[in-house]
Scaffold this active site. Structure first.
Site, PDB file in Angstrom:
ATOM      1  N   ASP A   1       0.834  -1.197   0.000  1.00  0.00           N
ATOM      2  CA  ASP A   1       0.000   0.000   0.000  1.00  0.00           C
ATOM      3  C   ASP A   1       0.874   1.254   0.000  1.00  0.00           C
ATOM      4  OD1 ASP A   1      -2.827   1.107   0.640  1.00  0.00           O
ATOM      5  OD2 ASP A   1      -1.586   2.054   2.183  1.00  0.00           O
TER       6      ASP A   1
ATOM      7  N   GLU B   1       1.543  -0.392  -4.893  1.00  0.00           N
ATOM      8  CA  GLU B   1       0.539   0.599  -5.288  1.00  0.00           C
ATOM      9  C   GLU B   1       1.233   1.931  -5.541  1.00  0.00           C
ATOM     10  OE1 GLU B   1      -3.169   3.301  -3.956  1.00  0.00           O
ATOM     11  OE2 GLU B   1      -1.534   2.807  -2.604  1.00  0.00           O
TER      12      GLU B   1
HETATM   13  C1  AAO Z   1      -9.396   8.330   6.158  1.00  0.00           C
HETATM   14  C2  AAO Z   1     -10.299   9.526   5.912  1.00  0.00           C
HETATM   15  C3  AAO Z   1      -9.454  10.802   5.837  1.00  0.00           C
HETATM   16  C4  AAO Z   1      -8.613  10.963   7.093  1.00  0.00           C
HETATM   17  C5  AAO Z   1      -7.769   9.718   7.286  1.00  0.00           C
HETATM   18  C6  AAO Z   1      -6.941   9.749   8.562  1.00  0.00           C
HETATM   19  O1  AAO Z   1     -11.014   9.332   4.696  1.00  0.00           O
HETATM   20  O2  AAO Z   1     -10.342  11.898   5.686  1.00  0.00           O
HETATM   21  O3  AAO Z   1      -7.765  12.082   6.977  1.00  0.00           O
HETATM   22  O4  AAO Z   1      -8.623   8.569   7.325  1.00  0.00           O
HETATM   23  O5  AAO Z   1      -7.768   9.775   9.684  1.00  0.00           O
HETATM   24  C7  AAO Z   1      -7.883   4.675   2.657  1.00  0.00           C
HETATM   25  C8  AAO Z   1      -8.987   5.661   2.272  1.00  0.00           C
HETATM   26  C9  AAO Z   1      -8.814   7.006   2.949  1.00  0.00           C
HETATM   27  C10 AAO Z   1      -8.656   6.841   4.446  1.00  0.00           C
HETATM   28  C11 AAO Z   1      -7.415   5.972   4.648  1.00  0.00           C
HETATM   29  C12 AAO Z   1      -7.087   5.728   6.109  1.00  0.00           C
HETATM   30  O6  AAO Z   1      -8.977   5.832   0.862  1.00  0.00           O
HETATM   31  O7  AAO Z   1      -9.992   7.783   2.701  1.00  0.00           O
HETATM   32  O8  AAO Z   1      -8.503   8.106   5.051  1.00  0.00           O
HETATM   33  O9  AAO Z   1      -7.648   4.677   4.049  1.00  0.00           O
HETATM   34  O10 AAO Z   1      -8.149   5.157   6.753  1.00  0.00           O
HETATM   35  C13 AAO Z   1      -3.057   8.647  -2.678  1.00  0.00           C
HETATM   36  C14 AAO Z   1      -1.971   7.634  -2.403  1.00  0.00           C
HETATM   37  C15 AAO Z   1      -2.441   6.214  -2.474  1.00  0.00           C
HETATM   38  C16 AAO Z   1      -3.703   6.011  -1.632  1.00  0.00           C
HETATM   39  C17 AAO Z   1      -4.745   7.017  -2.111  1.00  0.00           C
HETATM   40  C18 AAO Z   1      -6.040   6.890  -1.316  1.00  0.00           C
HETATM   41  O11 AAO Z   1      -0.888   7.836  -3.296  1.00  0.00           O
HETATM   42  O12 AAO Z   1      -1.425   5.385  -1.978  1.00  0.00           O
HETATM   43  O13 AAO Z   1      -4.225   8.344  -1.942  1.00  0.00           O
HETATM   44  N1  AAO Z   1      -4.195   4.623  -1.713  1.00  0.00           N
HETATM   45  C19 AAO Z   1      -3.919   3.650  -0.630  1.00  0.00           C
HETATM   46  C20 AAO Z   1      -5.073   2.704  -0.408  1.00  0.00           C
HETATM   47  C21 AAO Z   1      -6.236   3.428   0.216  1.00  0.00           C
HETATM   48  C22 AAO Z   1      -5.837   3.907   1.602  1.00  0.00           C
HETATM   49  C23 AAO Z   1      -4.433   4.350   1.696  1.00  0.00           C
HETATM   50  C24 AAO Z   1      -3.551   4.252   0.656  1.00  0.00           C
HETATM   51  C25 AAO Z   1      -3.930   4.713   3.021  1.00  0.00           C
HETATM   52  O14 AAO Z   1      -5.392   2.032  -1.589  1.00  0.00           O
HETATM   53  O15 AAO Z   1      -7.391   2.638   0.276  1.00  0.00           O
HETATM   54  O16 AAO Z   1      -6.681   5.027   1.985  1.00  0.00           O
HETATM   55  O17 AAO Z   1      -3.501   3.496   3.611  1.00  0.00           O
HETATM   56  C26 AAO Z   1      -3.576  11.642  -6.977  1.00  0.00           C
HETATM   57  C27 AAO Z   1      -2.208  11.199  -6.507  1.00  0.00           C
HETATM   58  C28 AAO Z   1      -2.276   9.873  -5.806  1.00  0.00           C
HETATM   59  C29 AAO Z   1      -3.294   9.940  -4.682  1.00  0.00           C
HETATM   60  C30 AAO Z   1      -4.651  10.326  -5.311  1.00  0.00           C
HETATM   61  C31 AAO Z   1      -5.771  10.364  -4.274  1.00  0.00           C
HETATM   62  O18 AAO Z   1      -4.005  10.777  -8.049  1.00  0.00           O
HETATM   63  O19 AAO Z   1      -1.361  11.083  -7.632  1.00  0.00           O
HETATM   64  O20 AAO Z   1      -1.005   9.556  -5.268  1.00  0.00           O
HETATM   65  O21 AAO Z   1      -3.396   8.656  -4.061  1.00  0.00           O
HETATM   66  O22 AAO Z   1      -4.521  11.588  -5.930  1.00  0.00           O
HETATM   67  O23 AAO Z   1      -5.582  11.420  -3.414  1.00  0.00           O
HETATM   68  C32 AAO Z   1      -6.375  11.595 -11.446  1.00  0.00           C
HETATM   69  C33 AAO Z   1      -5.029  12.311 -11.293  1.00  0.00           C
HETATM   70  C34 AAO Z   1      -4.128  11.581 -10.296  1.00  0.00           C
HETATM   71  C35 AAO Z   1      -4.867  11.393  -9.010  1.00  0.00           C
HETATM   72  C36 AAO Z   1      -6.079  10.512  -9.307  1.00  0.00           C
HETATM   73  C37 AAO Z   1      -6.908  10.203  -8.064  1.00  0.00           C
HETATM   74  O24 AAO Z   1      -6.262  10.480 -12.300  1.00  0.00           O
HETATM   75  O25 AAO Z   1      -4.373  12.356 -12.541  1.00  0.00           O
HETATM   76  O26 AAO Z   1      -2.947  12.322 -10.058  1.00  0.00           O
HETATM   77  O27 AAO Z   1      -6.949  11.163 -10.234  1.00  0.00           O
HETATM   78  O28 AAO Z   1      -7.614   9.019  -8.234  1.00  0.00           O
END
Ligand code: AAO
Length: 494
Positions: free
Chosen positions: A208, A245
């Site tokens: 992750d 990931e």
């Molecule tokens: C939760 C709450 C938050 C709170 C947090 C802490 O929702 O409000 O602040 O707790 O209390 C999962 C959930 C989160 C959750 C978290 C912890 O999705 O909502 O937060 O558990 O419970 C980035 C990372 C990537 C990550 C993704 C979600 O790079 O690694 O964010 N994925 C993994 C898991 C995921 C998990 C975590 C990581 C944490 O698969 O399930 O989170 O363990 C851009 C960036 C990416 C970024 C995305 C999303 O991407 O490049 O790096 O991912 O934004 O922010 C277009 C753009 C592209 C963009 C994309 C988004 O295509 O071109 O740049 O859209 O899809």
């Protein structure tokens, strides 16, 4: 001279090590992974024995296994906020996990664990109690269950610029306490955790948030892991499969190229482009050059998927179970076209981003229930149990190691192609019928379409196609047929 020979040996050993973690360690000719998102271990064990092995699946990606915070309403994402490395979650305890791995390996199904090496949980008011009963004070970076204290983390800061390497790798992803993987102590704890899972028989890991960790640190950690457990049927010296990931749409400062030599990488461009095409926003004829020509990673480095547990919740180009007709077409193409290490998503129904998995009044995750066709009924979607999807898993096994040839298209959204002389796929995503003789490349005979039905007791329950001595057959996919795909292969010959 001896020194030189030694250096060369070490160098070669290093090179083979660095390429060694792309092998998913599949059994036999199987080659599709399914993500049983949020399933319980006892249910997965049963699924391996009764469904996945008979249908030819190769492996299962399971949800995080280690203790997490308990968040109000129990959103699925609480499992991405670890508290300790004790193996107790809502999916089950260590004993149940070990039993699942053993039973799945016994029927040739590999288990890959979603592991959180980047961080621990985010802020929590006061003392948090995790799913194994361990206490922690995340806001003080105090996790006695490991133990970790503030010195094991990077100083707190927010990611505001996704193209700033320092922020991406050393600040807190959505506020999750960011571990310092450069420290010997943190590394030793992570390696100990992963080695424990290897000891229990897993075949590898989904890492992750890999982009949020320096690739040098990950290289060290992966390289330090034990070989897979031979008591679970793995060969000697087999390395754990790693898929990382890394979300990289092509313009990221921290790029997928920093990780793809260490292990496979999730190819998010695949997911976006396949969604765009099957939603009708890019003609299917263009898929003839699908793969590296589209800017995707090399096939053996790419972990491919139509949707994953995150992007299925985004409202964008990505397809999910809510558009079943297009979703099945995209999945058929995904599994028929020879590109990537394929993963099929298996979801639970959701209304919004936070919807928890199916659970009872006491917030225990409930087991899937099935109707007489084997479809899930109680909140689990189980895409992997849709005939049109599991049939393509069988197709992919039947055509393994054959080349794609005989591409045909109508200049728009009707396409077909062959895999060696073992399989044939046709898709119609136009609003008019596909009705014509096409080259199936198959030996003469009668074949069942495995999308509209199956071969049962020597007869087809759906469409059938008669292939002549030149390999041609009459293909019909009406624009209002239930499915827009037709698939034939040698294991479904009447
Ligand atoms: C939760 C709450 C938050 C709170 C947090 C802490 O929702 O409000 O602040 O707790 O209390 C999962 C959930 C989160 C959750 C978290 C912890 O999705 O909502 O937060 O558990 O419970 C980035 C990372 C990537 C990550 C993704 C979600 O790079 O690694 O964010 N994925 C993994 C898991 C995921 C998990 C975590 C990581 C944490 O698969 O399930 O989170 O363990 C851009 C960036 C990416 C970024 C995305 C999303 O991407 O490049 O790096 O991912 O934004 O922010 C277009 C753009 C592209 C963009 C994309 C988004 O295509 O071109 O740049 O859209 O899809």
């Amino acid at each position: 001279m001896i020194k030189f020979a030694l250096a060369l040996t070490l160098c070669l050993a290093g090179a083979s090590l660095s390429l060694a973690q792309h092998n998913p360690q599949w059994w036999g000719n199987r080659n599709t992974i399914v993500h049983l998102f949020e399933w319980k271990w006892s249910d997965i064990a049963e699924e391996c024995e009764t469904f996945l092995a008979p249908r030819g699946f190769a492996g299962v990606q399971v949800s995080p296994v280690n203790e997490n915070i308990i968040s109000s309403g129990r959103p699925w994402w609480e499992r991405y906020q670890p508290i300790s490395y004790k193996l107790t979650t809502r999916s089950g305890n260590e004993e149940e996990f070990a039993d699942m791995v053993r039973r799945c390996n016994d029927v040739g199904i590999r288990i890959y664990v979603d592991v959180l090496l980047n961080h621990m949980s985010g802020d929590f008011d006061g003392v948090a109690v995790g799913t194994a009963g361990t206490e922690a004070e995340p806001s003080k970076k105090s996790f006695p269950g490991v133990p970790y204290t503030a010195q094991d983390f990077h100083p707190s800061c927010e990611i505001t610029d996704w193209n700033d390497r320092f922020q991406v790798q050393e600040c807190e992803l959505v506020g999750l306490k960011d571990l310092n993987q450069h420290s010997d102590y943190v590394r030793s704890k992570l390696i100990e955790f992963l080695d424990h899972l290897i000891e229990l028989g897993v075949a590898g890991f989904r890492v992750d948030a890999a982009k949020h960790m320096a690739s040098e640190d990950l290289e060290y950690i992966y390289g330090s892991l034990s070989n897979l457990n031979i008591d679970h049927g793995f060969p000697h010296n087999a390395r754990p499969f790693i898929f990382q990931e890394v979300i990289d749409h092509g313009h990221e400062t921290v790029s997928r190229e920093e990780y793809n030599e260490l292990g496979a990488v999730t190819e998010f461009r695949f997911s976006e482009e396949i969604g765009k095409a099957f939603r009708g926003n890019n003609a299917l004829k263009w898929l003839q050059s699908w793969g590296t020509d589209w800017g995707f990673l090399k096939s053996e480095q790419a972990l491919t998927f139509v949707d994953n547990h995150d992007n299925q919740r985004d409202k964008g180009a990505v397809l999910n179970y809510k558009s079943p007709r297009q979703y099945k077409m995209a999945t058929a193409f995904h599994l028929a076209y020879p590109y990537g290490i394929s993963r099929v998503m298996s979801s639970f129904a959701f209304d919004d981003h936070d919807t928890p998995p199916p659970q009872d009044a006491q917030e225990n995750i409930i087991s899937p229930e099935f109707d007489e066709d084997g479809a899930c009924v109680n909140g689990w979607i189980c895409e992997h149990r849709w005939r049109q999807i599991y049939a393509m898993v069988g197709f992919k096994n039947a055509v393994r190691d054959t080349e794609l040839h005989g591409w045909w298209d109508n200049g728009d959204n009707q396409i077909s192609f062959c895999r060696g002389n073992k399989g044939f796929l046709a898709v119609n995503n136009n609003l008019y019928d596909l009705s014509q003789e096409l080259n199936t490349c198959l030996p003469a005979g009668e074949y069942c379409d495995v999308i509209s039905g199956s071969l049962i007791d020597g007869a087809c329950t759906g469409k059938s196609v008669t292939v002549n001595e030149h390999g041609y057959g009459y293909i019909h996919i009406g624009s209002d047929d239930f499915d827009g795909v037709l698939a034939l292969h040698v294991n479904a010959k009447v």
